[in-house]
Write a protein that holds these residues in place. Structure first.
Motif, PDB file in Angstrom:
ATOM      1  N   GLU A   2      -7.766   3.636 -10.114  1.00  0.00           N
ATOM      2  CA  GLU A   2      -6.938   3.061 -11.171  1.00  0.00           C
ATOM      3  C   GLU A   2      -5.894   2.134 -10.560  1.00  0.00           C
ATOM      4  O   GLU A   2      -5.305   2.439  -9.524  1.00  0.00           O
ATOM      5  N   GLU A   4      -2.975   1.605 -11.527  1.00  0.00           N
ATOM      6  CA  GLU A   4      -1.624   2.179 -11.600  1.00  0.00           C
ATOM      7  C   GLU A   4      -1.231   2.864 -10.293  1.00  0.00           C
ATOM      8  O   GLU A   4      -0.056   2.904  -9.936  1.00  0.00           O
ATOM      9  N   ILE A   5      -2.220   3.417  -9.609  1.00  0.00           N
ATOM     10  CA  ILE A   5      -1.935   4.083  -8.332  1.00  0.00           C
ATOM     11  C   ILE A   5      -1.427   3.067  -7.315  1.00  0.00           C
ATOM     12  O   ILE A   5      -0.439   3.312  -6.608  1.00  0.00           O
ATOM     13  N   VAL A   7      -0.065   0.130  -7.949  1.00  0.00           N
ATOM     14  CA  VAL A   7       1.242  -0.369  -8.404  1.00  0.00           C
ATOM     15  C   VAL A   7       2.335   0.628  -8.037  1.00  0.00           C
ATOM     16  O   VAL A   7       3.422   0.245  -7.590  1.00  0.00           O
ATOM     17  N   ASP A   8       2.035   1.915  -8.179  1.00  0.00           N
ATOM     18  CA  ASP A   8       3.013   2.949  -7.822  1.00  0.00           C
ATOM     19  C   ASP A   8       3.289   2.953  -6.318  1.00  0.00           C
ATOM     20  O   ASP A   8       4.436   3.100  -5.892  1.00  0.00           O
ATOM     21  N   ILE A   9       2.256   2.763  -5.509  1.00  0.00           N
ATOM     22  CA  ILE A   9       2.439   2.731  -4.051  1.00  0.00           C
ATOM     23  C   ILE A   9       3.301   1.539  -3.649  1.00  0.00           C
ATOM     24  O   ILE A   9       4.220   1.667  -2.832  1.00  0.00           O
ATOM     25  N   ARG A  11       5.440  -0.054  -5.549  1.00  0.00           N
ATOM     26  CA  ARG A  11       6.802   0.175  -6.057  1.00  0.00           C
ATOM     27  C   ARG A  11       7.574   1.106  -5.122  1.00  0.00           C
ATOM     28  O   ARG A  11       8.740   0.851  -4.800  1.00  0.00           O
ATOM     29  N   GLN A  12       6.932   2.176  -4.674  1.00  0.00           N
ATOM     30  CA  GLN A  12       7.586   3.097  -3.746  1.00  0.00           C
ATOM     31  C   GLN A  12       7.902   2.414  -2.422  1.00  0.00           C
ATOM     32  O   GLN A  12       8.970   2.635  -1.834  1.00  0.00           O
ATOM     33  N   SER A  79       2.868  10.836   2.233  1.00  0.00           N
ATOM     34  CA  SER A  79       2.490  10.796   0.813  1.00  0.00           C
ATOM     35  C   SER A  79       1.341   9.817   0.585  1.00  0.00           C
ATOM     36  O   SER A  79       0.468  10.064  -0.248  1.00  0.00           O
ATOM     37  N   MET A  83      -2.476  10.691  -0.781  1.00  0.00           N
ATOM     38  CA  MET A  83      -3.012  10.027  -1.965  1.00  0.00           C
ATOM     39  C   MET A  83      -4.390   9.407  -1.732  1.00  0.00           C
ATOM     40  O   MET A  83      -4.996   8.903  -2.681  1.00  0.00           O
ATOM     41  N   GLN A  86      -7.155  10.530  -4.124  1.00  0.00           N
ATOM     42  CA  GLN A  86      -6.976  10.016  -5.484  1.00  0.00           C
ATOM     43  C   GLN A  86      -7.416   8.563  -5.582  1.00  0.00           C
ATOM     44  O   GLN A  86      -7.976   8.138  -6.597  1.00  0.00           O
TER      45      GLN A  86
END
Length: 89
Positions: A2, A4-5, A7-9, A11-12, A79, A83, A86
């Motif tokens: 996905e 979103e995964i 984008v989250d990485i 962003r972090q 982290s 991931m 996933q």
């Protein structure tokens, strides 16, 4: 996989970079502001008076904050490694 995964990485990662950079830059900015106010009050226009304290504070911030920053980077790396399943599935 996905989007979103990813984008989250990102962003972090950007948040971590902002925190690590600000940990070394903010003390330098505060010292630079204090030195600039002192120079304006006393009419001293010496460039080394502005440069040397900022350099020393930045090096000190890097020395004392490097352990904390390395812990943050290692935690982020762990982290990301956690991931991987996933992201692949």
């Amino acid at each position: 996989m996905e989007p979103e995964i990813f984008v989250d990485i990102v962003r972090q990662a950007l948040g971590l970079v902002a925190i690590l950079v600000s940990a070394s830059i903010v003390p330098s900015l505060v010292v630079g502001l204090c030195v600039s106010i002192f120079q304006a009050a006393t009419s001293i226009n010496e460039q080394t008076l502005s440069f040397l304290p900022r350099l020393l504070v930045t090096v000190g911030a890097l020395m004392f904050g490097s352990h904390w920053g390395l812990e943050k980077l290692m935690s982020f790396f762990r982290s990301i490694i956690d991931m991987i399943p996933q992201v692949i599935s």
